[in-house]
Design an enzyme around this catalytic site. Structure first.
Site, short mmCIF file in Angstrom:
data_model
loop_
_atom_site.label_atom_id
_atom_site.label_comp_id
_atom_site.label_asym_id
_atom_site.label_seq_id
_atom_site.Cartn_x
_atom_site.Cartn_y
_atom_site.Cartn_z
N LYS A 194 1.29 -2.78 -6.63
CA LYS A 194 0.27 -2.11 -5.82
C LYS A 194 0.84 -0.81 -5.25
CE LYS A 194 -2.46 -6.12 -4.49
NZ LYS A 194 -2.90 -6.90 -3.33
N HIS A 205 1.95 2.51 0.02
CA HIS A 205 1.19 3.48 0.81
C HIS A 205 2.00 3.98 2.01
CE1 HIS A 205 0.34 0.21 3.53
NE2 HIS A 205 -0.15 -0.49 2.52
N HIS A 247 3.73 1.66 4.30
CA HIS A 247 5.03 1.13 3.88
C HIS A 247 6.13 2.14 4.17
CE1 HIS A 247 2.39 -1.36 1.07
NE2 HIS A 247 3.01 -2.25 1.83
N1 ARG Z 1 3.54 -6.96 1.89
C1 ARG Z 1 2.72 -6.82 3.05
C2 ARG Z 1 1.76 -5.66 2.91
O1 ARG Z 1 2.05 -4.73 2.19
C3 ARG Z 1 3.54 -6.60 4.28
C4 ARG Z 1 4.42 -7.75 4.65
C5 ARG Z 1 4.68 -7.80 6.09
N2 ARG Z 1 5.58 -8.85 6.47
C6 ARG Z 1 5.27 -10.11 6.63
N3 ARG Z 1 6.22 -10.95 6.95
N4 ARG Z 1 4.03 -10.53 6.52
O2 ARG Z 1 0.75 -5.64 3.55
#
Ligand code: ARG
Length: 578
Positions: free
Chosen positions: A139, A142, A145
């Site tokens: 994905k 963005h 991140h």
């Molecule tokens: N991968 C998730 C996203 O891009 C963020 C993860 C955040 N951390 C967690 N422990 N939920 O939205």
């Protein structure tokens, strides 16, 4: 809180004032700068040392108390001036002592200046797990991140500098139905070579393609089958998925390196599909899991147990959700690392998620959840690259580098730089980071390449420029040893301003370490750069008498050292030319 740098003998002062030392420490603070000057170095706030600071009508009285107190205190070899302000007693440090102490400390402690301060002596050393960046494979990477990446890196840097133990963790989005689709997509449109050479881009393209195809029922079914096989650990399916993950991580590592970021552990949602089942069992055993008519599993989070607030933790087919995996991950991390604190650096759009996560952990009886923290940040609007909307982190890095190169090409000194690409990248990154860190993390902001990359004003470019200039001053005239300098030469107001500001560094670190906001350090460094730039103009080294030149060089060297330390904490690599 405020730095004493050995200036005040707290126990002495506490006797004179008849106040406990703890009160005193909390009541002495920096004097605010007005029009670039400070009227004094430290101030003691009367309201906070007296017990009856509750009522405003005491204000005139406070002033009087301040005056009386100021009269009772005597100047000595350290304090050269004591005066009363509105409700404060102001102290001015003997100027030569100020110069000597600050310069000696900065040059002696080097990269540890500030962090060795007494301010931190009572703060217990902790082990902190910091989870940040956490992109989703296939994905978009963005801007959220990116923000998580630089904020998390900053928090980790700061904690490490302050002597805490830190585990930097990246929790990848590497599990879920989308991997069923991606698997089928790869069988249809994938290319093994491209997967190796540019996994992030290729998987993203495959994912986009297969999403279009997924309107067709057959593809949907195939995707479901693929994901089921994954969950059943079918070897072949799992091996393809593992390639997606491994190649992606290789590329992430390469790109994070450009950012100067590394991780100690690449975790991910995939680790927790099995453990999620255990979590559901635990919830069931503790009587916390309820089934809805549709068959989904929920946890009641309301106070009155009327389901006015709840969290869904299980699909009707018994499989786990994002939050279930996070529950399992939190418990596992705590068991494995036994950390004092766990920090999640994630966009505020997930605040609800983390509230629920912490609430459920609390209901399950994990008291350590009190020591978990969601460090949230706001939205960044309008970041676009020439390729359009940001999809890959690398595009942002390339864009900022090429824009910076262009700016540098229009200034005449650039030709002499050894590696203009690398310099442009470091300066450009500084620009991005400073723009991002200037406000409160929780606020949203409008992204602007032009604003970020301005060479004047409060930008990362300005910080880098100041650092490079101070560095070349040192190169030109050589590093001076403090033993050789005459501090009496540093009495001009512009020199004093720099010294006073250098003295404040530990306070700023302290403040940022308390609320985890980088903005304190950012504004400190910008002010330091402005003060150093003024001093650089008014206090020339070249053409001055040797004694004066040496003392000034030493001052600039100290300013550069603290500037570099602060920049590194923020995740910026200071450049020496630009
Ligand atoms: N991968 C998730 C996203 O891009 C963020 C993860 C955040 N951390 C967690 N422990 N939920 O939205």
């Amino acid at each position: 809180p405020c730095s004493f740098q050995g200036f005040f003998n707290i126990s002495c002062l506490s006797k004179v004032l008849d106040l406990p030392p703890e009160n005193l420490i909390k009541s002495i603070s920096a004097v605010p700068v007005s029009k670039k000057r400070r009227v004094a170095d430290f101030q003691l706030s009367i309201a906070s040392v007296t017990e009856d600071n509750s009522s405003d009508c005491l204000a005139p009285d406070l002033h009087l108390q301040a005056q009386k107190l100021a009269e009772r205190l005597k100047c000595d070899a350290v304090v050269s001036e004591i005066s009363a302000g509105p409700g404060t007693v102001n102290f001015t440090i003997n100027r030569e002592l100020l110069a000597k102490t600050v310069l000696r400390q900065v040059l002696k402690d080097g990269s540890e200046y500030g962090v060795k301060s007494e301010l931190f002596s009572t703060v217990p050393k902790q082990k902190a797990l910091i989870e940040f960046s956490s992109p989703n494979i296939a994905k978009k990477f963005h801007i959220g991140h990116l923000r998580s990446t630089i904020v998390g890196n900053f928090i980790a840097n700061l904690k490490v500098a302050l002597g805490h133990e830190v585990i930097r963790m990246n929790y990848l989005g590497d599990w879920g139905m989308q991997f069923g689709l991606l698997g089928v997509g790869f069988q249809l449109f994938g290319n093994k070579e491209k997967l190796k050479t540019s996994p992030l881009q290729h998987l993203f393209e495959v994912y986009v393609q297969v999403n279009k195809a997924a309107e067709d029922e057959n593809t949907k079914k195939l995707a479901k089958d693929f994901f089921r096989k994954l969950e059943e650990h079918d070897e072949q399916t799992l091996s393809l998925w593992k390639q997606f993950r491994d190649f992606s991580i290789d590329e992430y590592i390469r790109i994070y390196k450009r950012l100067g970021v590394h991780f100690d552990e690449y975790s991910g949602e995939s680790f927790y599909q099995e453990k999620s089942k255990e979590v559901l069992n635990m919830l069931e055993n503790k009587g916390l899991l309820q089934k809805t008519i549709k068959g989904t599993g929920i946890v009641d989070l309301s106070e009155k147990k009327d389901l006015s607030s709840f969290s869904t933790v299980m699909r009707s087919d018994g499989t786990s959700l994002y939050i279930t995996r996070d529950l399992a991950a939190a418990i596992d991390r705590m068991n494995k690392h036994n950390c004092d604190t766990m920090i999640y650096v994630v966009s505020k759009s997930q605040s609800n998620h983390f509230q629920h996560l912490f609430q459920i952990l609390k209901l399950m009886g994990y008291d350590w959840v009190e020591r978990c923290q969601h460090v949230s940040f706001g939205l960044v609007q309008g970041m676009k690259t020439r390729r359009g909307e940001v999809i890959f982190l690398e595009d942002v890095l390339n864009e900022v580098r090429s824009r910076m190169l262009q700016n540098m090409a229009s200034t005449k000194t650039t030709k002499e730089i050894e590696d203009p690409m690398e310099t442009a990248e470091k300066v450009g990154l500084a620009a991005l980071i400073i723009q991002d860190f200037q406000g409160l993390l929780s606020s949203d902001y409008q992204f602007s390449w032009d604003r970020a990359l301005q060479s004047r004003g409060d930008t990362g470019v300005f910080l880098q420029y100041t650092h490079a200039r101070l560095h070349s001053l040192e190169q030109m005239h050589g590093n001076e040893q403090l033993t050789d300098i005459n501090v009496a030469c540093l009495q001009e107001p512009d020199a004093i301003s720099v010294l006073q500001h250098l003295l404040r560094y530990d306070e700023v670190l302290y403040r940022s370490s308390q609320d985890l906001q980088p903005k304190h350090i950012v504004s400190y460094l910008l002010t330091l750069s402005h003060l150093a730039a003024v001093a650089h103009k008014t206090l020339p080294v070249k053409g001055s008498a040797p004694e004066l030149a040496q003392a000034r060089l030493c001052l600039f060297q100290a300013a550069r050292s603290v500037l570099a330390n602060g920049m590194k904490l923020l995740g910026i690599t200071p450049v020496t030319q630009m």
